[in-house]
Design an enzyme around this catalytic site. Sequence first.
Site, PDB file in Angstrom:
ATOM      1  CD  GLU A 179      -2.886  -6.475   4.042  1.00  0.00           C
ATOM      2  OE1 GLU A 179      -3.760  -5.809   4.655  1.00  0.00           O
ATOM      3  OE2 GLU A 179      -1.684  -6.140   4.002  1.00  0.00           O
ATOM      4  CD  GLU A 194      -2.868  -1.181   2.384  1.00  0.00           C
ATOM      5  OE1 GLU A 194      -2.740  -0.300   3.263  1.00  0.00           O
ATOM      6  OE2 GLU A 194      -3.713  -2.086   2.456  1.00  0.00           O
TER       7      GLU A 194
END
Length: 462
Positions: free
Chosen positions: A364, A166
Amino acid sequence: MNYDFPDNFWWGTATSATQSEGHKSGDGKGENIWDYASHHFNQRFHNGVTADDTSTFYQNYREDIQLAKNIGLNSFRTSISWSRLIPDGDGEINPQAVDFYNSVINELHDQGIEPFINLYHFDMPMALQEKGGFENREVVDAFARYAEICFDLFGDRVRYWFTFNEPLIPAEAGYLHPRHYPYVTNFRRAAQVLHHIVLAHCKAVAAWRRMNLPGKIGIIMDVIPVYPRSDSPEDLHAAEMADLFYTRSINEPILLGRYPDELIALLKEHDQLPQSLPGDCELIASTKIDLLGINYYRPRRVKARETLLEEPHGFVPERFFEEYIMPGRRMNTSRGIEIYPAALYDIAMVVKERYGNLPWFVSENGIGISDEEQFMVNGQVQDDYRIEFLQEHLSYLHKAMADGSNCLGYQMWTFIDCWSWQNAYKNRYGFYRLDLETQQRSLKKSGLWFRSVIENNGFERA
């Protein structure tokens, strides 16, 4: 209905070094920003739990990897701690860290589990943060050196590498909406950090390709679909702006090789462009990844601004939109976020249609619930809510794959309940429950269900 997945589908879990390893006296690890912040800004952390007190993977990795094997995982994503491997970020290598990561990688292979290794999961070495972190262009080169050291040490056994987890978050959460250290609110500084992270990614990929290693290299990102309140021109524009700032700003340079023209024009107009050097755009344009990981937890819903926005720290993207709280939305009340499984299908279609159907996997996805002890029966957490969450998301993923999405796997967050940035252990995500007093791991009902999914390479759902 039967939901069958392809042979060799990656069934796994994800965690990170800082959230799972913990500290052991004499381990040679250097301090990172979470070690520092959890002590010096302790009031920001749930119950004051510091990064010292994470899930003891450093001491228990062999037993933990055996637990992963026990539920059938064939892939396991974690990260290398930059500050454990190179305590000051750009100097000598810590031999104890080399031994540890070699042992982890070897143990995973011995158990038939593929290691997926990420280089940066929010954990800047404190010695480099004191030099400005990713605001400082020298740190870009320090990261490239760190990456090359990792590839050299472990690249003979690690086939799946990821540069960043991220990459927007260190910029957005550290320099714009201050949830991560250094707790700054300044858009231009955030933009500079993001640009340097993009360059660091590119230089790491270039190093990996120069070394001609086997396997694939990629990045872990959000590709979040934005949902407008309505089809009105104002709401549609608000959604376009949210998408531009919080998704396209990072995804397009990484996945398409260029920043969006609209973003560059807007930042010029508001005097918010970061500094760049000749050659930066060419480097970005020439960098390609092999594999994309996507993290998904919640949708982004927006509307045209209806309230006056104060900007005490200057420019913020939210001047162009605001959050839309959809009536009747389904909530995870523990975290205060919406549960919307259908977005996983929409994400898959975005990757297919906007990003050339790049090979990708869910890196995720999970649900954090507080006070899971209330669901314990005979010593086992009966987390049927997690099983339902997984069934719903996997059902939409299955539909996306049937419609041509090039998805290769699914990794849930997380394996064993781990420490979460500011929430510490408030919300639990794992297939295994962690007893904080004894550090004992115990399998939850969802772990048994997931083992069955892996054994059958799918599941049935009414």
